[in-house]
Design a protein around this motif. Structure first.
Motif, PDB file in Angstrom:
ATOM      1  N   GLN A   1      -4.865   6.550   4.407  1.00  0.00           N
ATOM      2  CA  GLN A   1      -5.402   5.628   3.403  1.00  0.00           C
ATOM      3  C   GLN A   1      -5.018   4.185   3.710  1.00  0.00           C
ATOM      4  O   GLN A   1      -5.802   3.258   3.500  1.00  0.00           O
TER       5      GLN A   1
ATOM      6  N   ALA B   1       0.839  -1.200   0.000  1.00  0.00           N
ATOM      7  CA  ALA B   1       0.000   0.000   0.000  1.00  0.00           C
ATOM      8  C   ALA B   1       0.876   1.253   0.000  1.00  0.00           C
ATOM      9  O   ALA B   1       0.618   2.209  -0.730  1.00  0.00           O
ATOM     10  N   GLU B   2       1.947   1.218   0.792  1.00  0.00           N
ATOM     11  CA  GLU B   2       2.862   2.362   0.862  1.00  0.00           C
ATOM     12  C   GLU B   2       3.515   2.599  -0.495  1.00  0.00           C
ATOM     13  O   GLU B   2       3.610   3.723  -0.972  1.00  0.00           O
ATOM     14  N   ASP B   3       3.948   1.494  -1.110  1.00  0.00           N
ATOM     15  CA  ASP B   3       4.612   1.586  -2.409  1.00  0.00           C
ATOM     16  C   ASP B   3       3.679   2.153  -3.472  1.00  0.00           C
ATOM     17  O   ASP B   3       4.107   2.850  -4.385  1.00  0.00           O
ATOM     18  N   LEU B   4       2.379   1.855  -3.343  1.00  0.00           N
ATOM     19  CA  LEU B   4       1.407   2.340  -4.327  1.00  0.00           C
ATOM     20  C   LEU B   4       0.959   3.764  -4.014  1.00  0.00           C
ATOM     21  O   LEU B   4       0.080   4.296  -4.669  1.00  0.00           O
ATOM     22  N   GLY B   5       1.548   4.356  -2.976  1.00  0.00           N
ATOM     23  CA  GLY B   5       1.302   5.768  -2.720  1.00  0.00           C
ATOM     24  C   GLY B   5       0.234   6.066  -1.693  1.00  0.00           C
ATOM     25  O   GLY B   5      -0.266   7.195  -1.638  1.00  0.00           O
ATOM     26  N   ALA B   6      -0.144   5.066  -0.872  1.00  0.00           N
ATOM     27  CA  ALA B   6      -1.186   5.324   0.119  1.00  0.00           C
ATOM     28  C   ALA B   6      -0.613   6.136   1.283  1.00  0.00           C
ATOM     29  O   ALA B   6       0.453   5.819   1.792  1.00  0.00           O
TER      30      ALA B   6
END
Lengths: 254, 366
Positions: free
Chosen positions: A169, A160-165
């Motif tokens: 979020q 999730a962090e890698d996808l920009g959350a």
């Protein structure tokens, strides 16, 4: 199973469940004092329904139960998340202390809380009950939620962090859905714990805010009362419902 | 000269409280290539991948993306995305919701949102799977969802962290093929971490071999296998027979060593001044040939030995041979038109030869 173990098994089951059957049965008994069966009646339930004082204390217990369950679940989620996500100094100590809180005798906790509230000059009533109930529900909430998180793939959060959350979020879209069933179970468990607590409530409640279990306790001291039987039967029904719901929720892990 | 997309210059990563670190990482990753970071567990390959992805920060050195320094830029703001171990799909979201996650994080909604999801699903051949959940997908479909989810923001580089480590061997083989062909179709740079040398050899354009936080060798799969630069590389990639032999004499283009009381003339790939008292002679099992005594004229140029065990593998036969000086050697023989029977018995005496020039000569690893 051979015959001996089978009979033993039924004996144990009977020992466990006969009291409940008796309570439910006598809640329908058409007699005020007798412990002999005098026929069928709904009158105790109807009397219960029209008891204004009982309605008031039930309302107190419901308010207390809901608020304690909600807050202890929210705090439980935050604590479990911190224990799960971060490796910090004293992490194991905190986990250990939470288990101590689960097994600590109610009486010890009750007196400790009473002394604390006294010395802090908090007036005894809803606030003290609420704080006390949150503090004895919280360890159970943390246990239930942490247990669920331990099965959770830690890579989900990294993904999730890698996808920009953002942190918010990550919580809203990943953590809460992942914990959803555990959150509900924690809330139900906390509610039940709060709803039937006598010992701790006894020490931290005030005259203006009596809870249902305290009221029942007072009523029972005055002698056998079929109204209490009816009340206990209803509570039994509620408990069975909660157990069934939480088992279904825990059973299907999404 | 190929254009590089990511450049690492003297990168150092030093986590607190552990002895482990990444040291002096110099690496150029080229546009559109399939690069593999290979090494045993604890060699730092996953840490290097995380450095590239921005999940951890280097202590010193430069990390460049198309020539621009990106040290300190967090993961969300790098045009680099990651496919995690066992894919880490969100189990409680449908395929479409998984794939669209990064878009929702940026607040993209409505028409554009659905448009981009169906575009990327079409690219990975998953049109029609929008409403399925990860648990309802096969391993290959999960892999493609994970790739689609990572590609939705059109990153320049895709990082893959041991994507197939927990799958069984049969599935692995087909997923490798699928991943490789998907990479070719999409034309995106892939950087994959693996500890599986077979995976690295079969998929990569280039392999980065690592050991104890350092890069040992960067080469094509063929280069890595046929001309390893260190004993470590020779042992890690494929099977290798290594003979540590005293050097008898050194000539202009060759050196002379003895093995099993026989003298061998070996081409001299090392520089004159690099040659010390010993060299390591490396011969791959398949480069050996085993003959029985009736097939050879003089045993002068052959290594005499005894067959210790025979393993039949369908297309090949693997022999364990004990040489006359007691050294165990692995030999792999292929069934082909020159030798159709390949009938070996345990205890039989054999004579080994190897294709002159196919040996690799190395010094000891420093």
């Amino acid at each position: 199973m051979n015959r001996l173990t089978r009979s033993l098994f039924f004996l144990v089951m009977a020992f466990l469940y006969i009291p409940m059957v008796v309570v439910v049965l006598f809640s329908f008994n058409h007699s005020l004092h007798s412990l002999i069966w005098h026929g069928w009646t709904w009158q105790w339930y109807s009397k219960l329904w029209h008891d204004a004082l009982l309605a008031k204390v039930t309302w107190h217990s419901l308010c207390l139960g809901f608020s304690a369950a909600f807050i202890s679940t929210v705090l439980g989620a935050v604590v479990s998340y911190s224990l799960y996500r971060y490796r910090f100094f004293g992490r194991r100590l905190i986990s250990g202390l939470l288990i101590v809180l689960i097994v600590i005798p109610d009486l010890v906790m009750a007196i400790a809380l009473m002394i604390l509230f006294r010395s802090a000059h908090v007036s005894f009533g809803f606030v003290t009950l609420f704080l006390a109930h949150v503090s004895f529900c919280l360890p159970f909430s943390v246990m239930v939620i942490s247990n669920r998180l331990s099965d959770l793939n830690p890579q989900l959060l990294l993904a999730a962090e890698d996808l920009g959350a953002s942190l918010w979020q990550q919580w809203w879209w990943v953590m809460i859905p992942a914990m959803r069933s555990a959150l509900l179970v924690s809330a139900l468990l906390s509610f039940m714990l709060s709803f039937d607590d006598v010992v701790i409530s006894f020490f931290v409640s005030g005259p203006n805010y009596v809870t249902l279990p305290l009221h029942v306790y007072a009523m029972a001291k005055l002698g056998a009362n079929p109204e209490i039987n009816a009340l206990c039967s209803l509570l039994l029904l509620l408990t069975v419902a909660v157990v069934l719901i939480s088992q279904r929720l825990l059973g299907k892990k999404t | 000269m190929q254009q590089s997309i990511i450049t690492c210059r003297d990168l150092v990563w030093q986590p607190k409280k552990t002895a482990f670190s990444l040291q002096a990482i110099d690496l150029d990753i080229y546009v559109g290539e399939f690069l593999t970071l290979l090494g045993p567990s604890g060699c730092g390959k996953t840490s290097l991948l995380r450095l590239l992805g921005g999940l951890i920060e280097p202590a010193s050195g430069d990390l460049l993306l198309r020539g621009k320094r990106i040290n300190g830029l967090d993961a969300a703001h790098r045009p680099i995305n990651m496919v995690f171990q066992n894919y880490a799909l969100f189990p409680f979201m449908s395929v479409a919701d998984n794939v669209g996650f990064a878009l929702r994080c940026q607040g993209i909604r409505g028409e554009a949102y659905h448009q981009r999801i169906s575009e990327i699903l079409e690219k990975v051949h998953l049109t029609g799977f929008e409403k399925r959940y990860p648990s309802e997908l096969s391993g290959g479909q999960q892999q493609r969802v994970a790739i689609a989810r990572a590609l939705i923001n059109k990153p320049s580089v895709l990082l893959l962290d041991e994507p197939m480590s927990a799958l069984d061997k049969q599935i692995k083989r087909s997923l490798r093929r699928e991943l490789k062909s998907l990479q070719k179709e999409l034309g995106i740079t892939f950087v994959m971490v693996t500890h599986d040398q077979e995976e690295a050899l079969s998929m990569s354009d280039r392999i980065v071999l690592m050991r104890e936080g350092r890069i040992v060798q960067i080469d094509t799969p063929r280069g890595m296998y046929e001309s390893p630069k260190t004993l470590y590389a020779a042992q890690f990639i494929g099977e290798a027979n290594i003979f540590r032999l005293p050097v008898k004499s050194v000539h202009d283009k060759s050196l002379i060593v003895t093995l099993c009381d026989r003298t061998f003339l070996i081409k001299k790939p090392l520089k004159h001044e690099e040659i010390t008292t010993h060299v390591n002679l490396i011969i791959r099992p398949e480069d050996f040939q085993a003959w029985d005594s009736s097939e050879i004229e003089s045993d002068k140029l052959y290594l005499p030995g005894r067959v210790e065990s025979v393993i039949y593998k369908g297309s090949t036969v693997e022999l364990q041979v004990i040489l006359s000086d007691g050294t165990p050697v692995s030999v792999t023989e292929f069934f082909d038109e020159t030798d159709e029977t390949l009938d070996y018995r345990c205890g039989e005496s054999v004579h080994l030869s190897w294709q002159a020039g196919w040996e690799v000569v190395l010094n000891d690893d420093s």
